[in-house]
Design a protein around this motif. Sequence first.
Motif, PDB file in Angstrom:
ATOM      1  N   ARG A  16       5.055   1.334 -69.542  1.00  0.00           N
ATOM      2  CA  ARG A  16       4.235   2.263 -68.783  1.00  0.00           C
ATOM      3  C   ARG A  16       4.146   1.916 -67.306  1.00  0.00           C
ATOM      4  N   SER A  17       4.408   0.673 -66.951  1.00  0.00           N
ATOM      5  CA  SER A  17       4.368   0.280 -65.544  1.00  0.00           C
ATOM      6  C   SER A  17       5.352  -0.853 -65.307  1.00  0.00           C
ATOM      7  N   ASP A  18       5.727  -1.011 -64.049  1.00  0.00           N
ATOM      8  CA  ASP A  18       6.707  -2.035 -63.691  1.00  0.00           C
ATOM      9  C   ASP A  18       6.113  -3.442 -63.628  1.00  0.00           C
ATOM     10  N   VAL A  19       4.841  -3.523 -63.266  1.00  0.00           N
ATOM     11  CA  VAL A  19       4.213  -4.821 -63.061  1.00  0.00           C
ATOM     12  C   VAL A  19       3.165  -5.085 -64.141  1.00  0.00           C
ATOM     13  N   GLY A  40      -1.576  -1.438 -64.382  1.00  0.00           N
ATOM     14  CA  GLY A  40      -2.003  -0.075 -64.075  1.00  0.00           C
ATOM     15  C   GLY A  40      -3.505   0.129 -64.158  1.00  0.00           C
ATOM     16  N   GLY A  41      -4.300  -0.895 -63.852  1.00  0.00           N
ATOM     17  CA  GLY A  41      -5.744  -0.774 -63.888  1.00  0.00           C
ATOM     18  C   GLY A  41      -6.365  -0.932 -65.263  1.00  0.00           C
ATOM     19  N   GLU A  61      -3.717  -1.261 -77.815  1.00  0.00           N
ATOM     20  CA  GLU A  61      -3.948  -0.132 -76.930  1.00  0.00           C
ATOM     21  C   GLU A  61      -4.410  -0.668 -75.580  1.00  0.00           C
ATOM     22  N   ARG A  62      -4.350   0.171 -74.566  1.00  0.00           N
ATOM     23  CA  ARG A  62      -4.806  -0.213 -73.229  1.00  0.00           C
ATOM     24  C   ARG A  62      -6.220   0.295 -73.030  1.00  0.00           C
ATOM     25  N   LEU A  63      -7.085  -0.607 -72.570  1.00  0.00           N
ATOM     26  CA  LEU A  63      -8.497  -0.277 -72.413  1.00  0.00           C
ATOM     27  C   LEU A  63      -9.001  -0.729 -71.044  1.00  0.00           C
ATOM     28  N   ILE A  64     -10.176  -0.213 -70.671  1.00  0.00           N
ATOM     29  CA  ILE A  64     -10.808  -0.669 -69.450  1.00  0.00           C
ATOM     30  C   ILE A  64     -11.202  -2.134 -69.613  1.00  0.00           C
ATOM     31  N   THR A  65     -11.374  -2.800 -68.496  1.00  0.00           N
ATOM     32  CA  THR A  65     -11.591  -4.249 -68.483  1.00  0.00           C
ATOM     33  C   THR A  65     -12.711  -4.715 -69.404  1.00  0.00           C
ATOM     34  N   VAL A  66     -13.887  -4.123 -69.294  1.00  0.00           N
ATOM     35  CA  VAL A  66     -15.036  -4.600 -70.068  1.00  0.00           C
ATOM     36  C   VAL A  66     -14.780  -4.498 -71.580  1.00  0.00           C
TER      37      VAL A  66
END
Length: 81
Positions: A16-19, A40-41, A61-66
């Motif tokens: 989904r992202s390069d970095v 990607g945040g 899955e990708r989640l917000i930081t908290v």
Amino acid sequence: MMRGFEPIVWLSPTRRSDVVRVRRHTCECVPIIYELCHSGGLLFIRRTVRNAEGPSIHESERLITVRMEALWERLITGQAR
């Protein structure tokens, strides 16, 4: 929760992202390595299982930081797998 732990759904890796930055990781001296990754945040956990056939890599899955830091903590303390 089942069998005393929260199951984590492991997915095939995506590009989904390069970095991707690894923020935390478990010891590489065991066959299963976990990495808390930032991209990607959002955060996700990468799981690498090393065996005779070669490494098998999956991601959460990708989640917000908290939310992901809480899941990481549960994983590290054995409350999630």
